[in-house]
Write an enzyme that holds these catalytic residues in place. Structure first.
Site, PDB file in Angstrom:
ATOM      1  N   LYS A  59      22.244  12.056  -1.167  1.00 49.35           N
ATOM      2  CA  LYS A  59      21.680  11.393  -2.359  1.00 49.35           C
ATOM      3  C   LYS A  59      20.359  10.669  -2.055  1.00 49.35           C
ATOM      4  O   LYS A  59      19.462  10.635  -2.892  1.00 49.35           O
ATOM      5  CB  LYS A  59      22.688  10.395  -2.932  1.00 49.35           C
ATOM      6  CG  LYS A  59      23.943  11.047  -3.510  1.00 49.35           C
ATOM      7  CD  LYS A  59      24.850   9.996  -4.134  1.00 49.35           C
ATOM      8  CE  LYS A  59      26.200  10.567  -4.498  1.00 49.35           C
ATOM      9  NZ  LYS A  59      27.054   9.598  -5.200  1.00 49.35           N
ATOM     10  N   ASP A 116      25.795   7.602 -11.702  1.00 41.61           N
ATOM     11  CA  ASP A 116      26.983   6.832 -11.296  1.00 41.61           C
ATOM     12  C   ASP A 116      27.137   5.556 -12.131  1.00 41.61           C
ATOM     13  O   ASP A 116      28.257   5.112 -12.392  1.00 41.61           O
ATOM     14  CB  ASP A 116      26.911   6.466  -9.806  1.00 41.61           C
ATOM     15  CG  ASP A 116      27.239   7.659  -8.917  1.00 41.61           C
ATOM     16  OD1 ASP A 116      27.898   8.595  -9.398  1.00 41.61           O
ATOM     17  OD2 ASP A 116      26.822   7.654  -7.739  1.00 41.61           O
TER      18      ASP A 116
END
Ligand code: ATR
Length: 279
Positions: A67, A103
Site C-alpha cells: 500500500k 479503508d
C-alpha cells in the site's frame, strides 16, 4: 467497449477474499468484467506500477505489503490516501494512475450500518495498535469528532509517532495505562493481530467501562473473537471486522465497473462460508 478487468495486488495473495467479493458483485449486477488476484514480489512492485497502464487492468486493489509503494507510485493520490500515506484502490484515468484509500470509508460504513448513530455522541476513543490499519481508524475517528483518540501500542514509539503526525487530538499510551483510560472511552477498536486465530488473545478487562461503549474488532478470523464475546457478555455493542473488509471494496468496484454495489447479507454469508473452509 472491451471487457473491463481489475485485480488485487499483494504478496502473498492467496488468502485474499477480494476476488470472491468483486466476482459476486460482477455476477449479481450482470457486469461484463473480471477481477483477479496478482501476486507481486516486493522487488518487482515499483516496476509493476510503472507498467500498470499497459497491464490490461483498468484498476485494482492493493493489499499488504504494497500500500505504501502504491502511494509512492501513483500520479495523483486523493486527500485520504495522502493523510494515510497508503493507497489501497487504483484506477487509470486518461493514462494516469490515480489512487485512493477506502479503508476509512470501510471502517465508518461498517459502524454506521452495525450501530446506527454510533458517532452522534462523541467523546474519547481508544485504538489498540499503531500499524497501517490503526492509521485509517484514527483518521476516521478524528473525522467524526472523537477527542481524544488514545492510541495504545506495545511499541510506544510507534504510537507517539502517530500522535505527532495526527496532532493534538491523538495521544499515545502504553498498555499499562489501558486500565485508567478505558473506562472513559466511548469506542474501543482493536487493530492489532491479538485475538486472531493462532495469535495470543487480547487481555482486556471490560467490566469497568461505559455501558454505551462500542467495541469493534478488525480481526475477522475468527469472526467472533474473545474480545467481542466478552463485550457481548457485558451488554456492549460488539462489531466484527468483516464488514470493514466488505465496505472498503465498494468504492473501487463503482469506479472500475460503473455501478455502486451493495454489501448484502448474502455477500456476507458467502465470505463467512469461505472463511470457515480455511478453519
Ligand atoms: P496492520 O497494517 O494490519 O495494522 P501492522 O502494521 O503489522 O498491521 O500492525 C500490527 C499491530 O499489532 C502493531 O501495532 C503491533 O504492535 P507493535 O507496533 O508493537 O509491533 C501489534 N501487535 C502485533 N502482535 C502483538 C502482540 N503480541 N502484542 C501486542 N501488540 C501486538
Amino acid at each position: 467497449m472491451s471487457r473491463r478487468k481489475a485485480c488485487v495486488i499483494g504478496w502473498p495473495i492467496a488468502h485474499s477474499r477480494s476476488p470472491l467479493i468483486h466476482r459476486y458483485w460482477l455476477k449479481r449486477l450482470a457486469v461484463d468484467g473480471d477481477y483477479t488476484a496478482v501476486a507481486v514480489e516486493p522487488e518487482r512492485i515499483a516496476k509493476f506500477f510503472i507498467q500498470f497502464a499497459d497491464s490490461g487492468f483498468i484498476g485494482g486493489n492493493v493489499t499488504v505489503p504494497h500500500k505504501e509503494a502504491a502511494f509512492r507510485a501513483v500520479d495523483e493520490a486523493d486527500e485520504v490516501a495522502a493523510v494515510l500515506g497508503a493507497v489501497n484502490t487504483l484506477w487509470l484515468q486518461d493514462g494516469r494512475l490515480l489512487g485512493s484509500n477506502t479503508d476509512v470509508h470501510g471502517f465508518l460504513a461498517n459502524l454506521d450500518g452495525a450501530v446506527p448513530g454510533w458517532s452522534a455522541e462523541v467523546g474519547a476513543a481508544m485504538v489498540l495498535g499503531a500499524g497501517g490499519a490503526a492509521r485509517a481508524v484514527i483518521w476516521s475517528l478524528l473525522q467524526r469528532g472523537f477527542d481524544p483518540v488514545v492510541v495504545v501500542n506495545r511499541t510506544l514509539a510507534k504510537a507517539e509517532q502517530l500522535a505527532r503526525n495526527f496532532g493534538p487530538g491523538v495521544r499515545a499510551s502504553g498498555w499499562d495505562e489501558v486500565g485508567t483510560m478505558l473506562p472513559l472511552s466511548r469506542v474501543l477498536v482493536n487493530t492489532t493481530s491479538l485475538g486472531m486465530r493462532g495469535q495470543p488473545s487480547l487481555p482486556l478487562d471490560l467490566r469497568r467501562v461505559r455501558d454505551d461503549m462500542i467495541v469493534n474488532d478488525l480481526v475477522y478470523v475468527p469472526l467472533e473473537t474473545g474480545l467481542l464475546e466478552r463485550a457481548r457478555d457485558c451488554g456492549l455493542s460488539a462489531v466484527d471486522g468483516l464488514g470493514m473488509l466488505l465496505h472498503q471494496a465498494v468504492p473501487g468496484f463503482e469506479k472500475w465497473f460503473g455501478q455502486r454495489p451493495e454489501v448484502s447479507d448474502e455477500l456476507r454469508s458467502l465470505i463467512v462460508a469461505d472463511l470457515a473452509r480455511d478453519a
